[in-house]
Every structure is written in structure tokens, then in C-alpha cells.
Design an enzyme around this catalytic site. Sequence first.
Site, PDB file in Angstrom:
ATOM      1  CE  LYS A 118      -4.076  -2.294   1.770  1.00 35.17           C
ATOM      2  NZ  LYS A 118      -3.579  -3.702   1.745  1.00 35.17           N
TER       3      LYS A 118
HETATM    4  C1  LIG Z   1      -4.280  -4.759   1.019  1.00 39.11           C
HETATM    5  C2  LIG Z   1      -3.521  -6.009   0.815  1.00 39.11           C
HETATM    6  C3  LIG Z   1      -3.918  -6.992  -0.131  1.00 39.11           C
HETATM    7  C4  LIG Z   1      -5.194  -6.871  -0.938  1.00 39.11           C
HETATM    8  O1  LIG Z   1      -5.123  -5.867  -1.928  1.00 39.11           O
HETATM    9  P1  LIG Z   1      -6.464  -5.365  -2.645  1.00 39.11           P
HETATM   10  O2  LIG Z   1      -6.035  -4.197  -3.462  1.00 39.11           O
HETATM   11  O3  LIG Z   1      -7.393  -4.955  -1.529  1.00 39.11           O
HETATM   12  O4  LIG Z   1      -7.018  -6.479  -3.446  1.00 39.11           O
HETATM   13  C5  LIG Z   1      -3.119  -8.110  -0.294  1.00 39.11           C
HETATM   14  N1  LIG Z   1      -2.004  -8.288   0.440  1.00 39.11           N
HETATM   15  C6  LIG Z   1      -1.585  -7.393   1.363  1.00 39.11           C
HETATM   16  C7  LIG Z   1      -0.361  -7.668   2.157  1.00 39.11           C
HETATM   17  C8  LIG Z   1      -2.321  -6.213   1.582  1.00 39.11           C
HETATM   18  O5  LIG Z   1      -1.905  -5.338   2.509  1.00 39.11           O
END
Ligand SMILES: *Cc1c(COP(=O)(O)O)cnc(C)c1O
Length: 464
Positions: free
Chosen positions: A112
Site C-alpha cells: 500500500k
Molecule cells: C491490502 C492487501 C492486499 C489486498 O489488496 P487489494 O487491493 O485490496 O485487493 C493483499 N495483500 C496485502 C499484504 C495487503 O496489505
Amino acid sequence: MRYVSTRGNSPALDFEQVTLAGLAPDGGLYVPETWPTLSNAEIAGLAGLSYVDTAVTVMTPFVGDALTADELRDLCTRAYSRFAHAAVTPLVQLDHDQWLLELFHGPTLAFKDVALQLVGLLFERFLLGRADHLTVIGATSGDTGSAAIDALAGRAGVDVFMLHPAGRVSEVQRRQMTTVLSPNIHNIAIDGDFDDAQGLVKAMFNDPAFSGRFALSAVNSINWARLMAQVVYYFYAAVRLGAPDRPVAFAVPTGNFGNVFAGWVAAKMGLPIAKLVVATNVNDILHRALSTGDYSRGIVTQTHTPSMDIQVSSNFERLLFELGGADGRASADQMRGFEATHALRMTNRQCEGAAALFTSDRVDQHDMASAMGWASEHGGEVIDPHTGVALAAARRAGLDMPVVTLATAHPAKFRDAVERATGIRPTLPGRLGDLFQREERYATMPATLAAVSGYIAERATARV
Ligand SMILES: *Cc1c(COP(=O)(O)O)cnc(C)c1O
């Protein structure tokens, strides 16, 4: 570039407005009115470019004239200078055809960061230009909160109030949030679980007087600018594996469908992606939707991949809208039906459109752990459980081409699960080494609207 709502009943916005907006007023999500494309020659021209230069090329058509080329380059340079790897998102080879794209070299070790580090700077730039102020409110079970806090700490024009369930996030996750001591960051531990925290946030957004007075905003994955920033690494990785002359596939550990929808956008822009493998854990609403057309909510089961433990994938609405012919009225009907019944049947057109690019798989705890073991023994890489889910799906998808698994978290964020699967206990990278010595600051309060909204009202900046 103009952005329209998936429910067809909100005014079109420009890039600056869409960055600062959350949901559209009609309850929909914003998407570009038209999709820009890059020619094969332009894609070939990305070969050898730095991550920042790739980002500027891919994002310019979406940004339009909201920023000059120099401003966009400057913001990208600042956002990605905080990554611990010079390549920002390095590609690592596991065997002949299996690759990892490491998206976790940002300040909070979660993918993120790739989007939020840029979004934090975009917020500040646009709010300073308008002499305006926003109050970001969110609930987190761990990863999103720390990435948002790091990205917004010290940014002018923004206050952040982040709620987490007391005692229910790991110590690493809590400390990543509560040791950020910038005056504009406010952590609140509530006596309750994540759903209680989420419910309080929704209640504050649904109170027009409160939400207007403090100009409430969110930085969750429905934000268009976040999605846009994620499109970049699909291009960056694919050109390194021979695009546009060779097709490539990606396997994506999926929760809210933001990351993998960015892959759909890259394909729509002309990147030759042959398949997107949507990997879920046992919370498999997306696997059921993509394999049978049945998008219906189940009960959330807790797993070792908490960021994928969800039963409604907000960004899926964007895909349904696009595959349904970008018809706002039909899309609004379909989503209203889902909100009323918690179930939705995809149309034949949507199913066929999805099948052309997506395949999906549901990976249980055992298969996740085997994939983590394989990566460690045969590929020489220790991976986190979320990445393990996607790698398991990538390996059994039977694709005869390079398959890139998106590695979404640093293994040190999930040390116990990694140690169980591989026998190796990962250590926190040096830049987080003193996390356990740093001073923490947070408020603890009961999970009541009066307590939380009162606390925020005393500290947030009100509109005059
Ligand atoms: C947020 C997250 C996901 C999922 O991503 P999306 O965009 O919500 O599909 C997968 N793995 C990790 C480690 C995350 O922090």
C-alpha cells in the site's frame, strides 16, 4: 481527463477533484470517462526507464493538466525516494517462468505504500493550492492504517484520525502507527473489534453535519489516485520481461480488488497481459464470482492473510461497470440489488468479458504454506502468507509464459506464519530496527460514537 461515477448520476470531476473525493455522491466509484492507450512503440520505449520515469509516462494521461510535467515528476521522485530498493519494485526470479515483483520496500513494508506515498503528496499539493483542509478518518486492522499514517504524517492541510481495535492488531502493526508522533496524526484504540471501529467511521461519514463541518475524507482503496499509482508497476515489470513482444501473466493476492483492477487498467491501456490470476484465500467471493458469475457475500473467516479476509470487494464495482458497457443506470440497478440482497448474478456479457482476461483460484492454508516452503527451498526467497496465496495460484494456473506474483507484504510483518511454513524467522529490516524502543502515543476509549466523535471534534479543524 474527466472522471465519472459507476452509478451514472454524479457530476464529472477532474483529477484534482477525484483525488480529494471518496465515494461519488450517488454511491458509485469514479472511473476515467475514456481509457488512454500506449502504442507498442511507446511501451517498448519504457524499457530501461527508471521507476519514476515509468510512473510519469503511465500516469500523465490520467493526471491531465492538474499538474505540470515537472510537478508530477517532482512528486514521484519524492514519493519513491523513501523506498529502500533503488528499483522501487524489484523483480526477482524464482524458477524458469515464476517471478516475484517485490512491492514491499516502502516505509511500512506493505504494498500500500507504493500508492499511498504518492497520494499523501498529491493531497498536500492540492490542499495547499486551495488553502483548504481535510480530516481523514479511517478504521484499520493493521496494514492500511500504518501506510496511510506514514504517507500523511506532517502533510499540510490534513489531520488523520485512525481507529484500531485495542489489543487486536499485532505489536508491530500497532507500533508502526502509534510511534508516528507528528501533531497531525491521532491514533485511537477502541474497546471493540474491527467491525466496531468500521461502524463508528461509517456513522461519522453518514452524519452530514459532522462530515461537512470537518471536511471528512478517506484514503481507502476506492480512491482513484491510489489505483492509478498501482498501474505503473505492471508496466515496469512487463517491459523487463519482454513486453510488448512477449505476453506475461500476473498473479495477485486479492482483497478489495484494487491491486488486480490496476492490472486490468494496464491491459486496457495496451499492455499485453495474457492473464490476471485472481488469488483469494478461503474468503472466496471473488473466486466464486469469476468462476460461476455468483457474486454473493459469505461469512468472513479469519486466516493468516488478514488483508484478504473480506467478503465484499469494493473495487469489483468498477470492473462490473466496465464489462457491462459503462452503463451507469444498469450498474446502479445491479449494485442496489446487491446492497439489498447481498447477492448479485453477473450478466453473460460480464462473465465473458471477465473470462477473457481473468482466471481465479481459492487457496487454503495448507496450499499457501506449501507455496511459501517451495519459494524458500527452491527459489531462495522467503515470502509472506499473502504472497504465498498468490504464488500457489500462479504455480497451478498452468500458464506457458512468465508469471509474475505480486509480493504484497514484507515477510517480517508476519513472522510467526512465515516461521511455521519455512522454519525461518525473518528479521525486521534495519530502518524499522528500533521500532520496539520508540515512544508510542495513542488514546484509548470505548467504542461509542459519543466518545470518538467528541474526541475528534475537539482536535480536528472545522470549516468556517
Ligand atoms: C491490502 C492487501 C492486499 C489486498 O489488496 P487489494 O487491493 O485490496 O485487493 C493483499 N495483500 C496485502 C499484504 C495487503 O496489505
